[in-house]
Design an enzyme around this catalytic site. Structure first.
Site, PDB file in Angstrom:
ATOM      1  N   GLU A 153      32.366  18.472 -15.966  1.00 20.06           N
ATOM      2  CA  GLU A 153      32.465  18.323 -14.519  1.00 20.06           C
ATOM      3  C   GLU A 153      33.777  17.716 -14.033  1.00 20.06           C
ATOM      4  OE1 GLU A 153      29.895  15.248 -12.839  1.00 20.06           O
ATOM      5  OE2 GLU A 153      28.961  14.993 -14.790  1.00 20.06           O
ATOM      6  N   ASP A 168      21.983  19.389 -14.062  1.00 18.76           N
ATOM      7  CA  ASP A 168      22.941  18.610 -13.265  1.00 18.76           C
ATOM      8  C   ASP A 168      24.146  19.503 -12.996  1.00 18.76           C
ATOM      9  OD1 ASP A 168      24.534  16.765 -12.032  1.00 18.76           O
ATOM     10  OD2 ASP A 168      24.816  15.495 -13.799  1.00 18.76           O
ATOM     11  N   ASP A 206       0.784  -1.235   0.000  1.00 17.28           N
ATOM     12  CA  ASP A 206       0.000   0.000   0.000  1.00 17.28           C
ATOM     13  C   ASP A 206       0.818   1.288   0.000  1.00 17.28           C
ATOM     14  OD1 ASP A 206      -2.436  -1.022  -0.319  1.00 17.28           O
ATOM     15  OD2 ASP A 206      -3.221  -0.530   1.661  1.00 17.28           O
ATOM     16  N   GLU A 259      30.656  21.595 -11.840  1.00 15.15           N
ATOM     17  CA  GLU A 259      29.900  21.024 -12.960  1.00 15.15           C
ATOM     18  C   GLU A 259      28.900  22.016 -13.513  1.00 15.15           C
ATOM     19  OE1 GLU A 259      27.387  17.704 -11.826  1.00 15.15           O
ATOM     20  OE2 GLU A 259      27.239  17.053 -13.911  1.00 15.15           O
ATOM     21  N   HIS A 301      28.954  13.716 -19.363  1.00 19.17           N
ATOM     22  CA  HIS A 301      27.960  12.723 -19.765  1.00 19.17           C
ATOM     23  C   HIS A 301      26.826  13.466 -20.454  1.00 19.17           C
ATOM     24  CE1 HIS A 301      25.330  13.880 -16.379  1.00 19.17           C
ATOM     25  NE2 HIS A 301      26.396  13.838 -15.607  1.00 19.17           N
ATOM     26  N   HIS A 360      29.738   9.534  -5.223  1.00 22.52           N
ATOM     27  CA  HIS A 360      28.274   9.563  -5.189  1.00 22.52           C
ATOM     28  C   HIS A 360      27.752   9.408  -3.759  1.00 22.52           C
ATOM     29  CE1 HIS A 360      27.751   8.556  -9.739  1.00 22.52           C
ATOM     30  NE2 HIS A 360      28.197   9.765  -9.520  1.00 22.52           N
ATOM     31  N   TYR A 406      39.897  14.798  -6.149  1.00 27.73           N
ATOM     32  CA  TYR A 406      39.471  14.181  -4.893  1.00 27.73           C
ATOM     33  C   TYR A 406      40.697  13.598  -4.203  1.00 27.73           C
ATOM     34  CZ  TYR A 406      35.443  14.498  -7.936  1.00 27.73           C
ATOM     35  OH  TYR A 406      34.502  14.961  -8.823  1.00 27.73           O
ATOM     36  N   HIS A 440      21.859  10.993 -16.768  1.00 27.87           N
ATOM     37  CA  HIS A 440      22.865  10.355 -17.620  1.00 27.87           C
ATOM     38  C   HIS A 440      22.088   9.904 -18.851  1.00 27.87           C
ATOM     39  CE1 HIS A 440      25.963   9.463 -14.208  1.00 27.87           C
ATOM     40  NE2 HIS A 440      25.563  10.703 -14.234  1.00 27.87           N
ATOM     41  N   HIS A 454      36.973  10.075 -12.795  1.00 30.35           N
ATOM     42  CA  HIS A 454      35.764   9.923 -13.623  1.00 30.35           C
ATOM     43  C   HIS A 454      35.910  10.724 -14.910  1.00 30.35           C
ATOM     44  CE1 HIS A 454      34.309  13.932 -12.404  1.00 30.35           C
ATOM     45  NE2 HIS A 454      34.612  13.609 -11.157  1.00 30.35           N
ATOM     46  N   ASP A 494      26.008  18.464  -5.327  1.00 31.72           N
ATOM     47  CA  ASP A 494      25.743  18.028  -6.705  1.00 31.72           C
ATOM     48  C   ASP A 494      24.254  17.735  -6.761  1.00 31.72           C
ATOM     49  OD1 ASP A 494      25.548  16.794  -9.176  1.00 31.72           O
ATOM     50  OD2 ASP A 494      27.241  15.430  -8.863  1.00 31.72           O
ATOM     51  N   ARG A 513      34.515  19.404  -7.055  1.00 33.48           N
ATOM     52  CA  ARG A 513      34.004  19.180  -8.412  1.00 33.48           C
ATOM     53  C   ARG A 513      33.240  20.434  -8.803  1.00 33.48           C
ATOM     54  NH1 ARG A 513      31.924  14.574  -7.702  1.00 33.48           N
ATOM     55  NH2 ARG A 513      29.709  14.931  -7.323  1.00 33.48           N
TER      56      ARG A 513
END
Ligand SMILES: [Mn+2]
Length: 458
Positions: free
Chosen positions: A401, A288, A59, A425, A371, A260, A405, A378, A367, A277, A423
């Site tokens: 981006e 993004d 439910d 972006e 993207h 992430h 790190y 993405h 990374h 982010d 970062r």
């Protein structure tokens, strides 16, 4: 600490009175279906399925979002729907199977489009209830050699479709000899954005910017990360975005070195950097954006050094965007700036060319720079075509981006750099001679960020 918020007010005025979601643009969806059908093989039919509805508990439904491909072609937002595209059918090239209207159920869970609504508002030539699929599907499969169908949106449905196709062969003597995943067509169509899509992406980017300004306004030492998340998402809603493109990342101090991180549970300390982010969705299109800023309003010398290196890579990469270059060229620009900077700072040692060739930068920048961005954060779109990164053309939209790190326990790194994650972006759309920055209104330089945050702390 009174919050004057003057500059923020100024920014926010840009967004006021723009809350309306776009209304159903039937012509836009019809044009997409025509483009899709133009890519289908002769003598073929496409069967597309809506996204499944997931449950949190009995439910308790999780919020529903239509499958992006399904939405892209239909604009139809309800679960338990099937779309048939039958370009060679004499009367019905576009058919929807939907949940039936039901006053009893609708009293509990709200209005359904129903068969009549589908006929009236969604541009179909015919609509049925989903229960009629078995009975009606043969009408659209006669003499069809190829079926476009993508497995994976529901195992039960996948197996029903495959059983159906077999049964159909026995009963009617027809055999769809080829089953094709339509992903290639979607990749191609969705990779280049039309004018209407660019307008929606601009809007999503603008709202996303409002969320980042709210984060800069809200953050201060002693607060929890999730409180900043609340400020970001409140701004999204208040500026007309009904949901996020993805889980908001609010990562302070060393959490920013987890790419992430979405736990958002830490209490922020004086002297932390905060990486946010976040992306707002507007009419199924996403922003993004990432910003990294000091919780207390001013960068420490070490933070500033790393930040400005990432910013240099970010700006150089944006500068390199134009038709004819490839995404991997853009990535190479960012990698080159970052590697050179890390070398100068003593975080890497050796020859520049060799460090790049051996990807030594990946210890700190692990990374990709970009993207695709669109109905999915993405987004659909290929990253390799015959082994090569695709050539950019006007209308392609993606992120820039770069980041650095530095793990808390990074070996051979000066202590003052440890635990710093940065970062930056933004979102860009390729134009005829360069690119349009979709997110120009979010502070990005050290001076802009510090001035904004100081303004808030008068
Ligand atoms: Mn991104």
């Amino acid at each position: 600490m009174a919050k004057a918020g003057l500059s923020l007010e100024r920014h926010f005025c840009l967004y006021r009175n723009q809350k309306e979601q776009t209304v159903m643009n039937t012509a836009m969806f019809a044009a997409r279906r025509h483009a899709f059908m133009d890519h289908m093989q002769p003598g073929s039919v496409a069967i597309l399925k809506s996204a499944p509805q997931f449950m949190l508990a009995i439910d308790a439904e999780l919020p529903y979002r239509q499958d992006s491909d399904f939405y892209y072609l239909t604009g139809f937002e309800e679960p338990e729907a099937v779309c048939i595209l039958a370009p060679q059918h004499e009367e019905h090239q576009y058919v929807l199977f939907v949940r039936p209207s039901s006053p009893e159920i609708e009293r509990w869970t709200g209005k359904r489009v129903g068969v009549e609504g589908a006929m009236q508002e969604y541009g179909v030539q015919m609509a049925y209830t989903l229960e009629q699929l078995d009975e009606k599907l043969p009408d659209y499969l006669s003499n069809i050699a190829t079926v476009y169908y993508s497995n994976g949106l529901g195992e039960t449905f996948d197996s029903e479709i495959s059983k159906f196709l077999k049964r159909f062969r026995y009963k009617k003597g027809f055999l769809a000899r080829t089953l094709i995943d339509p992903s290639d067509i979607f990749d191609e169509l969705r990779m280049v954005k039309q004018a209407e899509e660019l307008a929606l992406l601009r809007k999503a980017a603008e709202i996303t910017g409002a969320g980042h300004l709210a984060a800069m306004q809200a953050a201060k030492p002693g607060m929890y990360e999730y409180e900043v998340q609340a400020a970001v998402e409140y701004a999204f809603r208040m500026h007309g975005s009904r949901r996020n493109g993805f889980e908001t990342i609010v990562a302070s101090g060393p959490n920013a070195t987890t790419l992430h991180y979405i736990a958002n549970q830490r209490r922020m300390q004086d002297g932390d950097l905060l990486l946010v982010d976040a992306g707002a969705e507007y009419a199924y299109y996403n922003g993004d954006v990432t910003r990294t800023f000091p919780v207390n309003g001013s960068f420490s010398p070490a933070q500033r050094i790393i930040y400005e290196l990432v910013l240099e890579a970010h700006l150089a990469a944006i500068h390199g965007v134009k038709p004819g270059v490839r995404l991997e060229d853009i990535h190479a620009i960012a990698v080159s700036v970052i590697t050179e900077g890390l070398l100068a700072l003593g975080l890497l040692e050796g020859e520049m060319d060799k460090l790049i060739e051996e990807k030594k930068y990946r210890e700190f920048y692990m990374h990709s720079t970009s993207h695709w961005l669109g109905v999915n954060t993405h987004d659909r779109g290929k990253y390799k075509i015959h082994g090569e990164s695709p050539v950019l053309e006007p209308g392609m939209v993606f992120t820039i981006e770069p980041g650095i790190y530095i793990a808390e326990d990074a070996e051979g790194v000066e202590p003052r750099y440890r635990g710093i994650g940065v970062r930056i972006e933004d979102n860009v759309a390729v134009t005829a001679d360069g690119c349009e920055l979709l997110t120009p209104h979010v502070p990005k330089t050290v001076a802009e960020i510090e001035a904004l945050m100081a303004g808030l702390r008068v």
